[in-house]
Write a protein that holds these residues in place. Structure first.
Motif, PDB file in Angstrom:
ATOM      1  N   GLY A  20      28.944 -13.385  49.384  1.00 22.14           N
ATOM      2  CA  GLY A  20      29.059 -12.047  48.847  1.00 22.14           C
ATOM      3  C   GLY A  20      27.691 -11.523  48.448  1.00 22.14           C
ATOM      4  N   ARG A  21      27.464 -10.227  48.722  1.00 19.08           N
ATOM      5  CA  ARG A  21      26.210  -9.591  48.289  1.00 19.08           C
ATOM      6  C   ARG A  21      26.458  -8.981  46.913  1.00 19.08           C
ATOM      7  NH1 ARG A  21      24.266  -4.931  51.954  1.00 19.08           N
ATOM      8  NH2 ARG A  21      25.786  -3.799  50.703  1.00 19.08           N
ATOM      9  N   ARG A  22      25.665  -9.405  45.940  1.00 16.32           N
ATOM     10  CA  ARG A  22      25.846  -8.944  44.564  1.00 16.32           C
ATOM     11  C   ARG A  22      25.677  -7.431  44.474  1.00 16.32           C
ATOM     12  NH1 ARG A  22      26.291 -12.087  40.321  1.00 16.32           N
ATOM     13  NH2 ARG A  22      25.227 -10.558  39.025  1.00 16.32           N
ATOM     14  N   HIS A  23      26.646  -6.810  43.852  1.00 17.27           N
ATOM     15  CA  HIS A  23      26.676  -5.359  43.689  1.00 17.27           C
ATOM     16  C   HIS A  23      25.435  -4.865  42.950  1.00 17.27           C
ATOM     17  CE1 HIS A  23      28.235  -1.371  42.983  1.00 17.27           C
ATOM     18  NE2 HIS A  23      28.084  -1.532  41.689  1.00 17.27           N
ATOM     19  N   ALA A  24      24.815  -3.826  43.498  1.00 14.65           N
ATOM     20  CA  ALA A  24      23.677  -3.140  42.869  1.00 14.65           C
ATOM     21  C   ALA A  24      22.526  -4.084  42.544  1.00 14.65           C
ATOM     22  CB  ALA A  24      24.132  -2.396  41.614  1.00 14.65           C
ATOM     23  N   THR A  25      22.337  -5.109  43.369  1.00 18.35           N
ATOM     24  CA  THR A  25      21.246  -6.062  43.172  1.00 18.35           C
ATOM     25  C   THR A  25      20.339  -5.993  44.391  1.00 18.35           C
ATOM     26  OG1 THR A  25      22.702  -7.527  41.910  1.00 18.35           O
ATOM     27  CG2 THR A  25      20.675  -8.487  42.761  1.00 18.35           C
ATOM     28  N   PRO A  26      19.070  -5.619  44.184  1.00 18.94           N
ATOM     29  CA  PRO A  26      18.162  -5.510  45.320  1.00 18.94           C
ATOM     30  C   PRO A  26      17.895  -6.870  45.969  1.00 18.94           C
ATOM     31  CG  PRO A  26      16.983  -5.181  43.240  1.00 18.94           C
ATOM     32  CD  PRO A  26      18.432  -5.311  42.913  1.00 18.94           C
ATOM     33  N   GLY A  27      17.642  -6.853  47.276  1.00 20.69           N
ATOM     34  CA  GLY A  27      17.343  -8.076  48.020  1.00 20.69           C
ATOM     35  C   GLY A  27      15.931  -8.540  47.750  1.00 20.69           C
ATOM     36  N   PRO A  28      15.531  -9.607  48.365  1.00 24.70           N
ATOM     37  CA  PRO A  28      16.243 -10.271  49.443  1.00 24.70           C
ATOM     38  C   PRO A  28      17.226 -11.362  48.981  1.00 24.70           C
ATOM     39  CG  PRO A  28      14.085 -11.262  49.228  1.00 24.70           C
ATOM     40  CD  PRO A  28      14.182 -10.150  48.202  1.00 24.70           C
ATOM     41  N   TYR A  29      17.171 -11.787  47.745  1.00 28.15           N
ATOM     42  CA  TYR A  29      17.990 -12.931  47.308  1.00 28.15           C
ATOM     43  C   TYR A  29      19.209 -12.452  46.525  1.00 28.15           C
ATOM     44  CZ  TYR A  29      13.548 -15.045  48.491  1.00 28.15           C
ATOM     45  OH  TYR A  29      12.401 -15.407  49.138  1.00 28.15           O
ATOM     46  N   ASN A  30      20.090 -11.735  47.187  1.00 28.32           N
ATOM     47  CA  ASN A  30      21.228 -11.143  46.481  1.00 28.32           C
ATOM     48  C   ASN A  30      22.581 -11.565  47.060  1.00 28.32           C
ATOM     49  OD1 ASN A  30      20.795  -9.702  48.829  1.00 28.32           O
ATOM     50  ND2 ASN A  30      21.000  -7.699  47.890  1.00 28.32           N
TER      51      ASN A  30
END
Length: 158
Positions: A25-35
């Motif tokens: 899952g990509r964490r909501h409202a969290t900038p990449g690259p490690y999200n």
């Protein structure tokens, strides 16, 4: 010896599909690259760890159609990064988290996955991928913990 009372009780879930791939899952409202990460969350007072893992999975992904593959034998620890400790209220005095990890096989259909299952959205996108990707996707301060999880559950991977 590590004082486990300094670590917040937490569970993590690695969800495997029939092909041996894992859910990210990509964490909501969290900038990449490690999200990107696996579902995880706190354990309520007196809550059974397996129940907590199933609850967190359902809350964060909408998934309930699973069967247990395995779990880690011991707690896996990580410390919060120094920049996160600037807000002691957010971490309620804990140094980090102690996590019991569970591996589940997803026995439902992809349409069951609902990132809006709860009012508080944890993830804004998801995908299936290889377990070996986990350490490259997660924030650096959790990498050692994820390496232990990957090792523990490698036998379930594609």
């Amino acid at each position: 010896m590590t004082d486990l009372t300094l670590y917040r009780p937490n569970v993590g879930v690695v969800l495997f599909n029939a092909d041996g791939q894992v859910w990210y899952g990509r964490r909501h409202a969290t900038p990449g690259p490690y999200n990107w990460q696996f579902p995880q969350g706190g354990v309520d007072e007196g809550e059974d760890l397996m129940d907590a893992a199933r609850r967190e999975l359902r809350e964060e992904t909408g998934v309930g159609s699973v069967e247990l593959l395995g779990r880690t034998d011991d707690w896996i620890l990580y410390d919060f990064p120094p920049e996160a400790m600037n807000n002691p209220k957010a971490w309620r005095g804990f140094k980090g988290q102690k996590q019991m990890w569970f591996a589940f096989r997803f026995i439902g259909q992809d349409g069951e996955i609902d990132l809006d299952a709860q009012d508080e959205v944890e993830f804004d996108a998801w995908r299936w991928g290889d377990l070996s990707e986990a350490c490259d996707l997660i924030v650096p301060f959790k990498r050692d913990a994820y390496a232990q999880v990957v090792k523990a559950f490698a036998r379930f991977a594609a």
